[in-house]
Design a protein around this motif. Sequence first.
Motif, PDB file in Angstrom:
ATOM      1  N   MET A   8       0.970  -1.022   0.113  1.00  9.16           N
ATOM      2  CA  MET A   8      -0.047  -0.057   0.006  1.00  9.16           C
ATOM      3  C   MET A   8       0.812   1.264  -0.007  1.00  9.16           C
ATOM      4  SD  MET A   8      -2.940   0.956   2.834  1.00  9.16           S
ATOM      5  CE  MET A   8      -4.022   2.142   2.329  1.00  9.16           C
ATOM      6  N   SER A   9       0.548   2.324  -0.789  1.00  9.61           N
ATOM      7  CA  SER A   9       1.278   3.256  -0.807  1.00  9.61           C
ATOM      8  C   SER A   9       0.401   4.568  -0.502  1.00  9.61           C
ATOM      9  CB  SER A   9       1.828   3.835  -2.417  1.00  9.61           C
ATOM     10  OG  SER A   9       0.860   3.826  -3.357  1.00  9.61           O
ATOM     11  N   TYR A  10       1.225   5.758   0.053  1.00  8.62           N
ATOM     12  CA  TYR A  10       0.591   6.991   0.098  1.00  8.62           C
ATOM     13  C   TYR A  10       1.273   8.053  -0.450  1.00  8.62           C
ATOM     14  CZ  TYR A  10       4.189   7.407   3.779  1.00  8.62           C
ATOM     15  OH  TYR A  10       5.269   7.385   4.191  1.00  8.62           O
ATOM     16  N   THR A  11       0.606   9.182  -0.535  1.00 10.26           N
ATOM     17  CA  THR A  11       1.331  10.421  -0.956  1.00 10.26           C
ATOM     18  C   THR A  11       0.627  11.799   0.000  1.00 10.26           C
ATOM     19  OG1 THR A  11      -0.629  11.287  -2.556  1.00 10.26           O
ATOM     20  CG2 THR A  11       1.226   9.842  -3.459  1.00 10.26           C
ATOM     21  N   PHE A  12       1.546  12.758   0.207  1.00 15.62           N
ATOM     22  CA  PHE A  12       1.112  13.648   0.947  1.00 15.62           C
ATOM     23  C   PHE A  12       0.269  14.709   0.146  1.00 15.62           C
ATOM     24  CE2 PHE A  12       4.814  12.119   3.167  1.00 15.62           C
ATOM     25  CZ  PHE A  12       4.277  12.183   4.600  1.00 15.62           C
ATOM     26  N   ALA A  13      -0.743  15.261   0.644  1.00 12.09           N
ATOM     27  CA  ALA A  13      -1.639  16.139  -0.421  1.00 12.09           C
ATOM     28  C   ALA A  13      -1.517  17.218  -0.162  1.00 12.09           C
ATOM     29  CB  ALA A  13      -3.081  15.660  -0.192  1.00 12.09           C
ATOM     30  N   GLY A  14      -0.767  17.812   0.959  1.00 13.13           N
ATOM     31  CA  GLY A  14      -0.511  19.265   1.370  1.00 13.13           C
ATOM     32  C   GLY A  14      -0.486  19.395   2.725  1.00 13.13           C
ATOM     33  N   ILE A  15      -0.519  20.943   3.090  1.00  8.25           N
ATOM     34  CA  ILE A  15      -0.694  21.119   4.348  1.00  8.25           C
ATOM     35  C   ILE A  15      -2.003  21.614   4.932  1.00  8.25           C
ATOM     36  CG2 ILE A  15       0.061  22.744   6.252  1.00  8.25           C
ATOM     37  CD1 ILE A  15       2.856  22.254   5.041  1.00  8.25           C
ATOM     38  N   ASP A  16      -2.675  21.251   5.830  1.00  9.79           N
ATOM     39  CA  ASP A  16      -4.155  21.773   6.197  1.00  9.79           C
ATOM     40  C   ASP A  16      -4.064  22.834   7.174  1.00  9.79           C
ATOM     41  OD1 ASP A  16      -7.276  21.357   6.710  1.00  9.79           O
ATOM     42  OD2 ASP A  16      -6.317  21.582   8.818  1.00  9.79           O
ATOM     43  N   HIS A  17      -3.064  23.152   8.031  1.00 10.98           N
ATOM     44  CA  HIS A  17      -2.803  24.138   8.653  1.00 10.98           C
ATOM     45  C   HIS A  17      -1.553  24.327   9.264  1.00 10.98           C
ATOM     46  CE1 HIS A  17      -4.125  21.611  12.050  1.00 10.98           C
ATOM     47  NE2 HIS A  17      -3.469  22.295  12.754  1.00 10.98           N
ATOM     48  N   VAL A  18      -1.128  25.436   9.847  1.00 12.43           N
ATOM     49  CA  VAL A  18       0.121  25.768  10.480  1.00 12.43           C
ATOM     50  C   VAL A  18      -0.265  26.419  11.733  1.00 12.43           C
ATOM     51  CG1 VAL A  18       2.038  27.047  10.684  1.00 12.43           C
ATOM     52  CG2 VAL A  18       1.540  26.131   8.539  1.00 12.43           C
ATOM     53  N   GLN A  19       0.244  25.788  13.042  1.00 19.34           N
ATOM     54  CA  GLN A  19      -0.367  26.412  14.208  1.00 19.34           C
ATOM     55  C   GLN A  19       0.999  27.053  14.718  1.00 19.34           C
ATOM     56  OE1 GLN A  19      -2.733  24.404  16.966  1.00 19.34           O
ATOM     57  NE2 GLN A  19      -1.505  24.962  18.685  1.00 19.34           N
ATOM     58  N   LEU A  20       0.571  28.526  15.173  1.00 20.28           N
ATOM     59  CA  LEU A  20       1.460  29.390  15.888  1.00 20.28           C
ATOM     60  C   LEU A  20       0.959  29.593  17.166  1.00 20.28           C
ATOM     61  CD1 LEU A  20       1.840  32.221  13.123  1.00 20.28           C
ATOM     62  CD2 LEU A  20       3.621  30.635  13.555  1.00 20.28           C
ATOM     63  N   ALA A  21       2.072  29.631  18.303  1.00 17.04           N
ATOM     64  CA  ALA A  21       1.790  29.787  19.599  1.00 17.04           C
ATOM     65  C   ALA A  21       1.722  31.221  19.730  1.00 17.04           C
ATOM     66  CB  ALA A  21       2.906  28.978  20.621  1.00 17.04           C
ATOM     67  N   GLY A  41      -5.234  31.335   2.058  1.00 14.84           N
ATOM     68  CA  GLY A  41      -5.448  30.546   0.821  1.00 14.84           C
ATOM     69  C   GLY A  41      -6.380  29.443   0.912  1.00 14.84           C
ATOM     70  N   ALA A  42      -5.889  28.215   0.606  1.00 11.80           N
ATOM     71  CA  ALA A  42      -6.527  27.016   0.934  1.00 11.80           C
ATOM     72  C   ALA A  42      -5.875  26.209   2.091  1.00 11.80           C
ATOM     73  CB  ALA A  42      -6.161  25.733  -0.314  1.00 11.80           C
ATOM     74  N   GLN A  43      -5.203  26.924   3.081  1.00  9.77           N
ATOM     75  CA  GLN A  43      -4.824  26.484   4.268  1.00  9.77           C
ATOM     76  C   GLN A  43      -5.424  27.039   5.456  1.00  9.77           C
ATOM     77  OE1 GLN A  43      -2.407  27.207   1.691  1.00  9.77           O
ATOM     78  NE2 GLN A  43      -2.541  24.945   0.905  1.00  9.77           N
ATOM     79  N   GLN A  44      -5.041  26.851   6.606  1.00 13.63           N
ATOM     80  CA  GLN A  44      -5.454  27.735   7.852  1.00 13.63           C
ATOM     81  C   GLN A  44      -4.038  28.003   8.677  1.00 13.63           C
ATOM     82  OE1 GLN A  44      -8.515  25.504   9.786  1.00 13.63           O
ATOM     83  NE2 GLN A  44      -9.475  25.091   8.061  1.00 13.63           N
ATOM     84  N   ILE A  45      -4.240  29.154   9.514  1.00 11.32           N
ATOM     85  CA  ILE A  45      -3.405  29.579  10.404  1.00 11.32           C
ATOM     86  C   ILE A  45      -3.980  29.331  11.746  1.00 11.32           C
ATOM     87  CG2 ILE A  45      -2.124  31.259  11.351  1.00 11.32           C
ATOM     88  CD1 ILE A  45      -1.219  30.170   8.696  1.00 11.32           C
ATOM     89  N   HIS A  46      -3.616  28.484  12.598  1.00 16.67           N
ATOM     90  CA  HIS A  46      -4.185  28.417  13.815  1.00 16.67           C
ATOM     91  C   HIS A  46      -3.399  29.017  14.927  1.00 16.67           C
ATOM     92  CE1 HIS A  46      -6.405  24.631  12.596  1.00 16.67           C
ATOM     93  NE2 HIS A  46      -6.943  25.392  11.900  1.00 16.67           N
ATOM     94  N   ILE A  47      -3.853  29.852  15.793  1.00 18.24           N
ATOM     95  CA  ILE A  47      -3.297  30.645  16.924  1.00 18.24           C
ATOM     96  C   ILE A  47      -3.512  29.934  18.010  1.00 18.24           C
ATOM     97  CG2 ILE A  47      -2.601  32.771  17.944  1.00 18.24           C
ATOM     98  CD1 ILE A  47      -2.090  32.639  15.073  1.00 18.24           C
ATOM     99  N   GLY A  48      -2.653  29.248  18.724  1.00 20.09           N
ATOM    100  CA  GLY A  48      -2.821  28.220  19.850  1.00 20.09           C
ATOM    101  C   GLY A  48      -2.387  29.163  21.242  1.00 20.09           C
ATOM    102  N   VAL A  49      -2.909  28.881  21.986  1.00 20.60           N
ATOM    103  CA  VAL A  49      -2.678  29.545  23.506  1.00 20.60           C
ATOM    104  C   VAL A  49      -1.424  28.277  23.986  1.00 20.60           C
ATOM    105  CG1 VAL A  49      -3.142  30.055  25.792  1.00 20.60           C
ATOM    106  CG2 VAL A  49      -4.495  30.803  23.778  1.00 20.60           C
ATOM    107  N   GLU A  50      -0.427  28.869  24.665  1.00 18.32           N
ATOM    108  CA  GLU A  50       0.518  28.052  25.058  1.00 18.32           C
ATOM    109  C   GLU A  50       1.049  28.590  26.592  1.00 18.32           C
ATOM    110  OE1 GLU A  50       4.710  25.733  23.762  1.00 18.32           O
ATOM    111  OE2 GLU A  50       4.380  27.870  22.690  1.00 18.32           O
ATOM    112  N   ALA A  51       1.055  27.811  27.493  1.00 19.05           N
ATOM    113  CA  ALA A  51       1.042  28.296  28.828  1.00 19.05           C
ATOM    114  C   ALA A  51       2.411  28.988  29.159  1.00 19.05           C
ATOM    115  CB  ALA A  51       0.702  27.151  29.927  1.00 19.05           C
ATOM    116  N   ASP A  52       3.332  28.322  28.795  1.00 21.41           N
ATOM    117  CA  ASP A  52       4.611  28.950  28.963  1.00 21.41           C
ATOM    118  C   ASP A  52       5.375  29.308  27.560  1.00 21.41           C
ATOM    119  OD1 ASP A  52       4.834  28.051  31.512  1.00 21.41           O
ATOM    120  OD2 ASP A  52       5.605  26.138  31.103  1.00 21.41           O
TER     121      ASP A  52
END
Length: 124
Positions: free
Chosen positions: A1-14, A53-64
């Motif tokens: 069985m093979s697979y391919t990467f289709a792209g990036i859904d999102h990037v998360q920034l802290a 664009g076709a992706q998302q930017i997620h801003i995530g809370v980081e305690a430290d």
Amino acid sequence: MSYTFAGIDHVQLAAPKGCEARARQFFTDLLGMPELVKPESLRSRGGAWFVCGAQQIHIGVEADFAPAKKAHPAFVVQNLDALIARLEMHGAEYQLDEALSDRKRFFMEDPWGNRLEFMEMEGN
């Protein structure tokens, strides 16, 4: 069985706790990225999501929280000069970089000091 990467859904920034208003000012008001409504099951975690664009930017809370000074997303922009003009109109700081001959690019920091890159391939 093979697979391919289709792209990036999102990037998360802290970001630190309570970042949501500044995230909206920066990503929506300054950069022009529309905000996405986070799923109900994730809203209690804080942060905010934006369309890039076709992706998302997620801003995530980081305690430290500590800003990422080297690791960074690189955003591909059509008409980078128009974005630069918008940043200048708002008095935003950025640094042009001419190290790569096949693209125009600049770096800037988000409100919490995370490094961001914006680029346009030459001839586009």
